[in-house]
Design a protein around this motif. Sequence first.
Motif, PDB file in Angstrom:
ATOM      1  N   SER A 157     -18.658  73.911  17.473  1.00 13.54           N
ATOM      2  CA  SER A 157     -19.985  74.372  17.863  1.00 13.54           C
ATOM      3  C   SER A 157     -19.880  75.637  18.709  1.00 13.54           C
ATOM      4  O   SER A 157     -19.045  75.718  19.610  1.00 13.54           O
ATOM      5  CB  SER A 157     -20.692  73.282  18.676  1.00 13.54           C
ATOM      6  N   TYR A 158     -20.725  76.606  18.414  1.00 15.72           N
ATOM      7  CA  TYR A 158     -20.722  77.849  19.191  1.00 15.72           C
ATOM      8  C   TYR A 158     -20.956  77.563  20.677  1.00 15.72           C
ATOM      9  O   TYR A 158     -20.479  78.295  21.540  1.00 15.72           O
ATOM     10  CB  TYR A 158     -21.795  78.815  18.687  1.00 15.72           C
ATOM     11  N   GLN A 159     -21.678  76.507  20.993  1.00 20.81           N
ATOM     12  CA  GLN A 159     -21.946  76.155  22.390  1.00 20.81           C
ATOM     13  C   GLN A 159     -20.667  75.785  23.124  1.00 20.81           C
ATOM     14  O   GLN A 159     -20.577  75.974  24.333  1.00 20.81           O
ATOM     15  CB  GLN A 159     -22.940  75.003  22.474  1.00 20.81           C
ATOM     16  N   ARG A 160     -19.685  75.234  22.420  1.00 18.87           N
ATOM     17  CA  ARG A 160     -18.442  74.778  23.052  1.00 18.87           C
ATOM     18  C   ARG A 160     -17.368  75.849  23.114  1.00 18.87           C
ATOM     19  O   ARG A 160     -16.377  75.690  23.821  1.00 18.87           O
ATOM     20  CB  ARG A 160     -17.889  73.577  22.290  1.00 18.87           C
ATOM     21  N   ILE A 161     -17.533  76.934  22.383  1.00 17.96           N
ATOM     22  CA  ILE A 161     -16.485  77.965  22.338  1.00 17.96           C
ATOM     23  C   ILE A 161     -16.505  78.798  23.612  1.00 17.96           C
ATOM     24  O   ILE A 161     -17.523  79.357  23.994  1.00 17.96           O
ATOM     25  CB  ILE A 161     -16.666  78.879  21.107  1.00 17.96           C
ATOM     26  N   THR A 162     -15.357  78.843  24.261  1.00 18.37           N
ATOM     27  CA  THR A 162     -15.161  79.717  25.416  1.00 18.37           C
ATOM     28  C   THR A 162     -14.117  80.758  25.031  1.00 18.37           C
ATOM     29  O   THR A 162     -13.378  80.585  24.054  1.00 18.37           O
ATOM     30  CB  THR A 162     -14.668  78.920  26.639  1.00 18.37           C
ATOM     31  N   ALA A 163     -14.038  81.824  25.797  1.00 16.93           N
ATOM     32  CA  ALA A 163     -13.115  82.914  25.474  1.00 16.93           C
ATOM     33  C   ALA A 163     -11.683  82.422  25.332  1.00 16.93           C
ATOM     34  O   ALA A 163     -10.943  82.881  24.453  1.00 16.93           O
ATOM     35  CB  ALA A 163     -13.197  84.004  26.538  1.00 16.93           C
ATOM     36  N   ASP A 164     -11.267  81.454  26.153  1.00 19.16           N
ATOM     37  CA  ASP A 164      -9.880  81.006  26.067  1.00 19.16           C
ATOM     38  C   ASP A 164      -9.598  80.123  24.855  1.00 19.16           C
ATOM     39  O   ASP A 164      -8.451  79.810  24.573  1.00 19.16           O
ATOM     40  CB  ASP A 164      -9.389  80.331  27.342  1.00 19.16           C
ATOM     41  N   LEU A 165     -10.625  79.739  24.094  1.00 18.84           N
ATOM     42  CA  LEU A 165     -10.427  78.977  22.867  1.00 18.84           C
ATOM     43  C   LEU A 165     -10.414  79.862  21.625  1.00 18.84           C
ATOM     44  O   LEU A 165     -10.256  79.370  20.518  1.00 18.84           O
ATOM     45  CB  LEU A 165     -11.525  77.922  22.714  1.00 18.84           C
TER      46      LEU A 165
END
Length: 110
Positions: free
Chosen positions: A47-55
């Motif tokens: 989910s785009y909501q869960r994606i952070t830069a470090d992922l």
Amino acid sequence: MEGSKCRELVASTGKILLEKGLVARTWGNISCRVSGGDFAISPSGMSYQRITADLVPIFHTDTKEYDGEPLTKDSYTNTALATGDVIESVTVTGSQTTVGNSDNVPSAAV
């Protein structure tokens, strides 16, 4: 563009697309050219909501003499994962057999 900036852009762009109602859930990958042929690409199926830069991993591309076989480069860089998360393997495939450019496709990250 610097790798960390591309990772941030990929993560924030997914959230913006959701906020504006332009996508639902995980519709496709978002990418950013880092330098040369390297790209930061959003994780598939997350989910785009869960994606952070470090992922967001950075995938490297390559060139070769034409021999009829698809061009692939199976390396990638991901310098930071969420605490406790690891990537044990990633399958990278490509289909470039003619002059031009195409993306390698990361999948089956375990």
